[in-house]
Write a protein that holds these residues in place. Structure first.
Motif, short mmCIF file in Angstrom:
data_model
loop_
_atom_site.label_atom_id
_atom_site.label_comp_id
_atom_site.label_asym_id
_atom_site.label_seq_id
_atom_site.Cartn_x
_atom_site.Cartn_y
_atom_site.Cartn_z
N TYR A 625 41.92 -72.87 -43.57
CA TYR A 625 42.19 -72.52 -44.97
C TYR A 625 41.03 -71.69 -45.52
CZ TYR A 625 42.89 -72.89 -49.98
OH TYR A 625 43.06 -72.60 -51.31
N ALA A 626 41.35 -70.59 -46.17
CA ALA A 626 40.33 -69.73 -46.80
C ALA A 626 40.63 -69.65 -48.29
CB ALA A 626 40.34 -68.34 -46.18
N LYS A 627 39.59 -69.86 -49.10
CA LYS A 627 39.73 -69.86 -50.55
C LYS A 627 40.25 -68.51 -51.05
CE LYS A 627 37.07 -71.09 -54.68
NZ LYS A 627 35.73 -71.46 -55.18
N ASN A 628 41.23 -68.55 -51.97
CA ASN A 628 41.85 -67.37 -52.59
C ASN A 628 42.65 -66.53 -51.59
OD1 ASN A 628 40.67 -68.01 -55.08
ND2 ASN A 628 38.79 -66.91 -54.53
N VAL A 629 42.79 -66.99 -50.33
CA VAL A 629 43.55 -66.26 -49.33
C VAL A 629 44.70 -67.10 -48.77
CG1 VAL A 629 43.44 -65.12 -47.08
CG2 VAL A 629 41.56 -64.85 -48.70
N GLY A 630 44.41 -68.37 -48.50
CA GLY A 630 45.40 -69.25 -47.89
C GLY A 630 45.06 -69.52 -46.44
N ASP A 631 46.05 -69.95 -45.67
CA ASP A 631 45.81 -70.27 -44.27
C ASP A 631 45.62 -69.00 -43.44
OD1 ASP A 631 45.96 -72.94 -44.72
OD2 ASP A 631 48.09 -73.11 -44.26
N VAL A 632 44.67 -69.05 -42.53
CA VAL A 632 44.37 -67.92 -41.64
C VAL A 632 44.52 -68.39 -40.20
CG1 VAL A 632 42.62 -66.28 -40.88
CG2 VAL A 632 42.79 -66.89 -43.31
N ASP A 633 45.34 -67.68 -39.40
CA ASP A 633 45.49 -68.03 -37.99
C ASP A 633 44.22 -67.67 -37.22
OD1 ASP A 633 48.14 -69.05 -37.98
OD2 ASP A 633 48.89 -67.02 -38.25
N MET A 634 43.91 -68.51 -36.22
CA MET A 634 42.70 -68.31 -35.42
C MET A 634 43.05 -68.18 -33.94
SD MET A 634 39.95 -70.98 -37.08
CE MET A 634 40.89 -72.39 -36.53
#
Length: 655
Positions: A625-634
């Protein structure tokens, strides 16, 4: 370390003398207007701070209104101060600071040093609770300076405690904090201030606790309880003794003391002491592996800490909650609170970065003034030398042609000296230009030299890499300062060589963390591929270096790497001491990818994956989870011919 309760008692200690100052000022008001009613309201307000802060604010507001009506400036100043104290006890720290700043202006206009010192110390305590140590130290030292000038023992006592509370935020300055407290305690005993004795003893007990001297810690905590008579503010010391018994493994006694602290805090509606008690009880249940009970109290503690806007305490609570939820097999909430912990950590990192920049600016301004003084001194010396040469020339001309030859020799020697000086200046100019190119990208350095400033620029696509050594604090504790810096320097020089090989731009190092970017300031179509290749080569270097360390009987240093690509703003920080830096959510996400990576791996975002997937072997590993962005795939990534490729696993991310 948790020391945010210190300021509360100091406020009460400071107000005892404030009432004395009010009674003195009453008889001196203009036009013989009656100020007795104002002083009575202020005294009644002071008596309600602990048990009914709302009532205390109401009484102080009445005193303010009456003071304005009868033009009693000192009364209004003290009333605003009391309103601030009431808000402080309610946990409304920003509101308290606003009222205290209004009060401070009035005391300064009256040239009331005692009042100024009192309010400065209160503001320092509030900033300390908010986690702004730089402002807290600034205000507390100003308060201490004025108090010592006024020889006011109450103000000195309050300021000494506040300065100490700021210094023992960090282990490196515990001894400095203890020094201030040991000066304050005999002063509190000398003036017979029980509140001062209570808070100072409690603070000394806290430092000895973190120095693992539990016997001394318990003695000072008990002295604090004795000074308070077991009432209101003794909650802090009861929690301290609870922590000692928890460390010793006596969970029943630990729970008993934390519950006693909670009972006292609830009676006085002290939210700060309440969440410290909740956190203490939760820690006992964690030790007993009763995770459901621990989470119940952690949730209560986090709610109050959020209400009081205490980010440093929230960071610790969120981290503990993430662990507790994971132990309780509730991985969804464990992930949630781990993300909250990371967000608070990022916020504190930004705050600390701003403070460092301010400090650098101050140091530069100081160096600039010193440089100006040095230039003035050199200029005067040159003027004096010039006058002497003119005098000598006139005397030589009057002496006749016989001295012409001597004058010619002197002129020639002077010419040679100037040539020598110009050569030195030319060499220094080259050194300065090379130093500038070592600090800034050549394009930015050239713009600074030509225009005197560098214009910030938006870049639509920049790759950003963060590295960080796992368990660096543990390694740091086991090495001498020289060994630690030498090892870091060796690694960072290797990193510098690798990123230079791939045409990337080093941004900065932060402690054991290394940051670089690709595609700036000169665009490069291959910057994302180059960044991934450089990341893999850095991991390969670390793997080989660790083999050498293990062979030499040393502990390996594991490295995490995170890479993201996206838009950033890039430019030069400050106007005087230049530093090239980048900003934007892309930077924060790259940092998050690093902190959630694993040793010997390169953790990339989906944005990077889409660009390099055809050239590198990649393995999906979950979301972050990234603030102000949402979930980020890794994804973990390795080139097909890289030695690390075989170590990439397909396991999903877990906390």
């Amino acid at each position: 370390m948790n020391c945010k309760t210190l300021g509360i008692i100091l406020l009460l200690c400071a107000h005892a003398l404030a009432m004395h100052a009010q009674s003195q000022g009453g008889a001196a008001s203009d036009n013989n207007k009656d100020t007795a009613a104002v002083n009575l309201l202020l005294q009644q307000s002071k008596e309600r701070f602990s048990d009914d802060p709302v009532k205390a604010i109401s009484l102080a507001t009445q005193a303010k209104d009456l003071s304005e009506k009868i033009e009693f400036v000192k009364g209004k100043a003290n009333a605003l101060k009391n309103i601030g104290v009431g808000n402080y006890f309610l946990g409304k720290l920003p509101e308290a600071i606003v009222y205290w700043n209004e009060s401070l202006q009035l005391f300064e206009s009256l040239k009331e040093d005692i009042g100024v010192s009192n309010v400065l110390n209160n503001i320092a305590a509030a900033y300390d609770d908010l986690g702004d140590n730089e402002k807290a130290l600034e205000y507390s030292l100003r308060s201490l300076t004025i108090a010592e000038k006024s020889a006011d023992n109450y103000r000195i006592l309050a300021a000494l405690n506040t300065v100490a509370s700021i210094y023992y935020e960090k282990k490196a300055t515990w001894d400095k904090a203890l020094n201030y407290l040991l000066k304050a305690l005999p002063l509190a005993e000398q003036v017979g201030d029980k509140d001062g004795i209570g808070v100072t003893s409690g603070n000394i007990g806290e430092i000895y606790f973190y120095k693992n001297d539990f016997e001394k810690s318990k003695t000072y905590y008990e002295n604090s309880i004795k000074a308070y008579g077991g009432l209101s503010n003794s909650s802090y010391a009861y929690n301290g003794i609870g922590k000692i018994y928890l460390v010793k493994g006596d969970y029943n006694k630990a729970l008993s003391y934390h519950n006693k602290a909670l009972e006292i805090a609830e009676k006085t509606d002290s939210k700060h002491h309440m969440y410290l008690s909740f956190q203490g009880i939760a820690n006992v249940y964690i030790a007993e592996k009763e995770y459901a009970k621990a989470l119940l109290y952690f949730n209560k503690a986090s709610g109050l800490a959020e209400e009081l806007k205490a980010p440093r305490d929230l960071k610790d609570i969120y981290q503990q909650m993430a662990v507790a939820y994971a132990k309780n097999a509730d991985y969804k909430n464990a992930y949630k609170y781990n993300s909250l912990y990371a967000d608070v950590k990022d916020t504190l990192y930004n705050i600390d970065t701003d403070k460092k920049l301010n400090k650098l600016q101050f140091e530069f301004d100081l160096q600039k003034k010193e440089g100006q003084i040095s230039l003035l001194t050199k200029d005067k010396a040159l003027q004096d030398a010039d006058l002497k040469r003119q005098k000598f020339a006139r005397n030589a001309f009057a002496a006749g042609l016989g001295l012409v030859f001597l004058i010619a020799i002197l002129i020639f020697r002077n010419y040679r000296e100037k040539v020598k000086i110009n050569k030195i200046l030319d060499e220094q100019k080259v050194q300065i230009e090379n130093l500038l190119l070592n600090i800034l990208p050549s394009e930015v350095a050239k713009e600074l030299q030509q225009k005197g400033q560098a214009t910030p620029r938006n870049f639509d696509q920049v790759s950003v890499m963060f590295t960080d050594f796992k368990s660096f604090t543990i390694h740091a504790d086991k090495l001498s300062p020289q060994e630690l810096v030498e090892e870091l320097n060796t690694c960072f020089i290797a990193f510098d060589n690798i990123i230079e090989k791939y045409g990337l731009e080093k941004i900065k190092t932060i402690g054991d963390s290394y940051m670089c970017a690709g595609g700036i300031p000169t665009p490069d179509k291959r910057h994302v591929h180059n960044m991934v290749s450089a990341s893999l080569e850095i991991q390969e270097y670390i793997v080989l270096n660790n083999k050498r360390k293990i062979a030499d009987g040393q502990e390996p240093w594991d490295l995490r790497i995170g890479v993201h690509v996206g838009p950033v703003v890039a430019g030069v920080v400050g106007k005087k001491k230049y530093a090239y830096d980048i900003w934007g959510s892309t930077v924060n996400i790259a940092s998050r990818l690093e902190s959630n990576g694993e040793p010997e791996q390169v953790n990339i975002s989906a944005s990077v994956y889409e660009i390099v997937k055809n050239d590198f072997t990649c393995s999906y590993r979950g979301k972050i989870y990234a603030k102000n962005v949402g979930d980020v795939d890794m994804y973990f990534v390795a080139s097909s011919n890289n030695k690390l490729a075989g170590k990439v696993s397909a396991s999903t991310f877990s906390i």
